[in-house]
Design a protein around this motif. Structure first.
Motif, PDB file in Angstrom:
ATOM      1  N   ASP A  12       7.267  10.460   9.333  1.00  0.00           N
ATOM      2  CA  ASP A  12       8.679  10.838   9.336  1.00  0.00           C
ATOM      3  C   ASP A  12       9.529  10.117   8.291  1.00  0.00           C
ATOM      4  O   ASP A  12      10.709  10.451   8.136  1.00  0.00           O
ATOM      5  CB  ASP A  12       9.297  10.545  10.710  1.00  0.00           C
ATOM      6  N   ILE A  13       8.968   9.127   7.621  1.00  0.00           N
ATOM      7  CA  ILE A  13       9.779   8.299   6.717  1.00  0.00           C
ATOM      8  C   ILE A  13       9.271   8.355   5.286  1.00  0.00           C
ATOM      9  O   ILE A  13       8.126   8.725   5.025  1.00  0.00           O
ATOM     10  CB  ILE A  13       9.829   6.825   7.183  1.00  0.00           C
ATOM     11  N   THR A  14      10.140   7.957   4.377  1.00  0.00           N
ATOM     12  CA  THR A  14       9.754   7.623   3.003  1.00  0.00           C
ATOM     13  C   THR A  14      10.017   6.132   2.829  1.00  0.00           C
ATOM     14  O   THR A  14      11.134   5.667   3.096  1.00  0.00           O
ATOM     15  CB  THR A  14      10.585   8.415   1.979  1.00  0.00           C
ATOM     16  N   HIS A  15       9.004   5.395   2.418  1.00  0.00           N
ATOM     17  CA  HIS A  15       9.182   3.961   2.203  1.00  0.00           C
ATOM     18  C   HIS A  15       9.256   3.674   0.711  1.00  0.00           C
ATOM     19  O   HIS A  15       8.441   4.157  -0.076  1.00  0.00           O
ATOM     20  CB  HIS A  15       8.061   3.147   2.836  1.00  0.00           C
ATOM     21  N   VAL A  16      10.244   2.849   0.343  1.00  0.00           N
ATOM     22  CA  VAL A  16      10.555   2.592  -1.064  1.00  0.00           C
ATOM     23  C   VAL A  16      10.412   1.104  -1.360  1.00  0.00           C
ATOM     24  O   VAL A  16      11.002   0.272  -0.668  1.00  0.00           O
ATOM     25  CB  VAL A  16      12.007   3.034  -1.386  1.00  0.00           C
ATOM     26  N   SER A  17       9.647   0.779  -2.393  1.00  0.00           N
ATOM     27  CA  SER A  17       9.457  -0.626  -2.748  1.00  0.00           C
ATOM     28  C   SER A  17       9.056  -0.750  -4.207  1.00  0.00           C
ATOM     29  O   SER A  17       8.508   0.178  -4.797  1.00  0.00           O
ATOM     30  CB  SER A  17       8.377  -1.269  -1.869  1.00  0.00           C
ATOM     31  N   SER A  18       9.295  -1.928  -4.760  1.00  0.00           N
ATOM     32  CA  SER A  18       8.812  -2.244  -6.105  1.00  0.00           C
ATOM     33  C   SER A  18       7.504  -3.019  -6.053  1.00  0.00           C
ATOM     34  O   SER A  18       6.973  -3.400  -7.090  1.00  0.00           O
ATOM     35  CB  SER A  18       9.862  -3.069  -6.872  1.00  0.00           C
ATOM     36  N   SER A  19       6.970  -3.258  -4.847  1.00  0.00           N
ATOM     37  CA  SER A  19       5.773  -4.099  -4.706  1.00  0.00           C
ATOM     38  C   SER A  19       4.667  -3.402  -3.925  1.00  0.00           C
ATOM     39  O   SER A  19       4.878  -2.920  -2.818  1.00  0.00           O
ATOM     40  CB  SER A  19       6.127  -5.406  -3.988  1.00  0.00           C
ATOM     41  N   PHE A  20       3.489  -3.384  -4.524  1.00  0.00           N
ATOM     42  CA  PHE A  20       2.312  -2.925  -3.795  1.00  0.00           C
ATOM     43  C   PHE A  20       1.851  -3.986  -2.804  1.00  0.00           C
ATOM     44  O   PHE A  20       1.535  -3.697  -1.664  1.00  0.00           O
ATOM     45  CB  PHE A  20       1.163  -2.614  -4.768  1.00  0.00           C
ATOM     46  N   ARG A  21       1.794  -5.235  -3.239  1.00  0.00           N
ATOM     47  CA  ARG A  21       1.180  -6.288  -2.433  1.00  0.00           C
ATOM     48  C   ARG A  21       1.954  -6.565  -1.149  1.00  0.00           C
ATOM     49  O   ARG A  21       1.359  -6.863  -0.122  1.00  0.00           O
ATOM     50  CB  ARG A  21       1.032  -7.567  -3.265  1.00  0.00           C
ATOM     51  N   TYR A  22       3.271  -6.477  -1.209  1.00  0.00           N
ATOM     52  CA  TYR A  22       4.079  -6.743  -0.022  1.00  0.00           C
ATOM     53  C   TYR A  22       4.305  -5.502   0.833  1.00  0.00           C
ATOM     54  O   TYR A  22       4.440  -5.612   2.054  1.00  0.00           O
ATOM     55  CB  TYR A  22       5.441  -7.310  -0.424  1.00  0.00           C
ATOM     56  N   ASP A  23       4.383  -4.329   0.214  1.00  0.00           N
ATOM     57  CA  ASP A  23       4.841  -3.140   0.938  1.00  0.00           C
ATOM     58  C   ASP A  23       3.899  -1.945   0.887  1.00  0.00           C
ATOM     59  O   ASP A  23       3.493  -1.434   1.926  1.00  0.00           O
ATOM     60  CB  ASP A  23       6.200  -2.688   0.382  1.00  0.00           C
ATOM     61  N   LEU A  24       3.628  -1.458  -0.312  1.00  0.00           N
ATOM     62  CA  LEU A  24       3.037  -0.127  -0.433  1.00  0.00           C
ATOM     63  C   LEU A  24       1.577  -0.078  -0.010  1.00  0.00           C
ATOM     64  O   LEU A  24       1.106   0.951   0.480  1.00  0.00           O
ATOM     65  CB  LEU A  24       3.214   0.403  -1.857  1.00  0.00           C
ATOM     66  N   MET A  25       0.842  -1.175  -0.168  1.00  0.00           N
ATOM     67  CA  MET A  25      -0.536  -1.207   0.321  1.00  0.00           C
ATOM     68  C   MET A  25      -0.554  -1.122   1.850  1.00  0.00           C
ATOM     69  O   MET A  25      -1.357  -0.393   2.439  1.00  0.00           O
ATOM     70  CB  MET A  25      -1.235  -2.470  -0.171  1.00  0.00           C
ATOM     71  N   THR A  26       0.339  -1.854   2.494  1.00  0.00           N
ATOM     72  CA  THR A  26       0.430  -1.800   3.955  1.00  0.00           C
ATOM     73  C   THR A  26       0.910  -0.426   4.417  1.00  0.00           C
ATOM     74  O   THR A  26       0.386   0.130   5.394  1.00  0.00           O
ATOM     75  CB  THR A  26       1.378  -2.889   4.473  1.00  0.00           C
ATOM     76  N   ALA A  27       1.899   0.120   3.732  1.00  0.00           N
ATOM     77  CA  ALA A  27       2.387   1.461   4.086  1.00  0.00           C
ATOM     78  C   ALA A  27       1.257   2.489   3.994  1.00  0.00           C
ATOM     79  O   ALA A  27       1.119   3.364   4.864  1.00  0.00           O
ATOM     80  CB  ALA A  27       3.545   1.848   3.170  1.00  0.00           C
ATOM     81  N   TYR A  28       0.454   2.376   2.973  1.00  0.00           N
ATOM     82  CA  TYR A  28      -0.703   3.273   2.810  1.00  0.00           C
ATOM     83  C   TYR A  28      -1.658   3.123   3.992  1.00  0.00           C
ATOM     84  O   TYR A  28      -2.095   4.119   4.589  1.00  0.00           O
ATOM     85  CB  TYR A  28      -1.410   2.939   1.503  1.00  0.00           C
ATOM     86  N   ASP A  29      -1.972   1.886   4.348  1.00  0.00           N
ATOM     87  CA  ASP A  29      -2.911   1.641   5.441  1.00  0.00           C
ATOM     88  C   ASP A  29      -2.381   2.142   6.778  1.00  0.00           C
ATOM     89  O   ASP A  29      -3.162   2.518   7.660  1.00  0.00           O
ATOM     90  CB  ASP A  29      -3.226   0.150   5.543  1.00  0.00           C
ATOM     91  N   LEU A  30      -1.056   2.159   6.935  1.00  0.00           N
ATOM     92  CA  LEU A  30      -0.447   2.626   8.182  1.00  0.00           C
ATOM     93  C   LEU A  30      -0.262   4.138   8.231  1.00  0.00           C
ATOM     94  O   LEU A  30       0.208   4.675   9.224  1.00  0.00           O
ATOM     95  CB  LEU A  30       0.910   1.947   8.382  1.00  0.00           C
TER      96      LEU A  30
END
Length: 229
Positions: free
Chosen positions: A168-186
């Motif tokens: 249901d969401i769009t997650h926005v970040s400039s960092s893979f290591r802190y945000d986007l890798m975890t978002a992908y895994d979730l």
């Protein structure tokens, strides 16, 4: 035109929206003492230790900074003084947004609620959020969730509090290591990487890339996609 319109746009704050100037703060404290080579090494180590410090149990963010400064000093043969770490911590309150942020957020805030999930504390982050120039539906900190990103716990807490799922969401970040890798895994399928130059591109993580927050409206289907020059 993107076809997915999220229920919420969720953001990392520091680095993505707020100009996270830890490197500048370190230079202002240590620059007169160190050679350019040692200063560059210190800044690199300081960033690496901050990530390492948040991978364990939650602790106040000023301790994350304090410990990271102390460890970077030790590695680079610098005498550590607690007041130097405190000077860096005190700068955080003054940081404002990247120049593109207020106008970019304003375009999407009219249509979609905005949420922040940040590695911060309530008594720290609000001075930065107030400078972003757009209303936020919710601001969630690591202090509230009991875990820093990249742990999954904060993301799961946020989804529960919003009453929605990863789809249901769009997650926005400039960092893979802190945000986007975890978002992908979730299983958060809709991700936007703001290329601030912090990390190299990594297409494996299936995101839309934008140069700045001005490109976000198109990434969530509110404007036509920009044509490349």
């Amino acid at each position: 035109m993107a076809t997915f319109r999220p229920k919420y746009i969720t953001f990392d704050c520091y680095g993505t929206l707020t100009n996270f100037d830890m490197a500048g703060a370190a230079r202002r404290v240590y620059g007169s003492q160190l050679s350019a080579t040692t200063m560059a090494s210190f800044i690199k180590d300081f960033a690496a230790y901050r990530l390492d410090e948040v991978l364990g149990a939650w602790k106040p963010y000023f301790e994350v900074v304090h410990n990271s400064v102390e460890r970077a000093c030790k590695r680079n043969g610098i005498v550590f003084r607690p007041e130097d770490a405190q000077r860096i911590n005190e700068e955080i309150h003054s940081w404002g947004p990247h120049p593109d942020v207020p106008a970019g957020l304003a375009k999407v805030a009219r249509e979609i609620p905005l949420v922040i999930l940040s590695n911060s504390m309530k008594n720290l982050i609000m001075s930065n959020v107030e400078k972003l120039g757009a209303p936020f539906h919710m601001v969630i900190t690591a202090e509230e969730t009991g875990a820093y990103k990249p742990h999954m716990k904060g993301f799961e807490y946020m989804l529960d509090k919003l009453g929605c799922g990863p789809e249901d969401i769009t997650h926005v970040s400039s960092s893979f290591r802190y945000d986007l890798m975890t978002a992908y895994d979730l299983g958060i399928k809709s991700k936007v990487w703001v290329n601030r130059g912090h990390e190299p591109a990594n297409p494996f993580y299936e995101y839309t890339e934008v140069a700045d927050i001005g490109g976000l409206a198109a990434a969530v289907g509110l404007e036509p996609l920009r044509k490349s020059a």
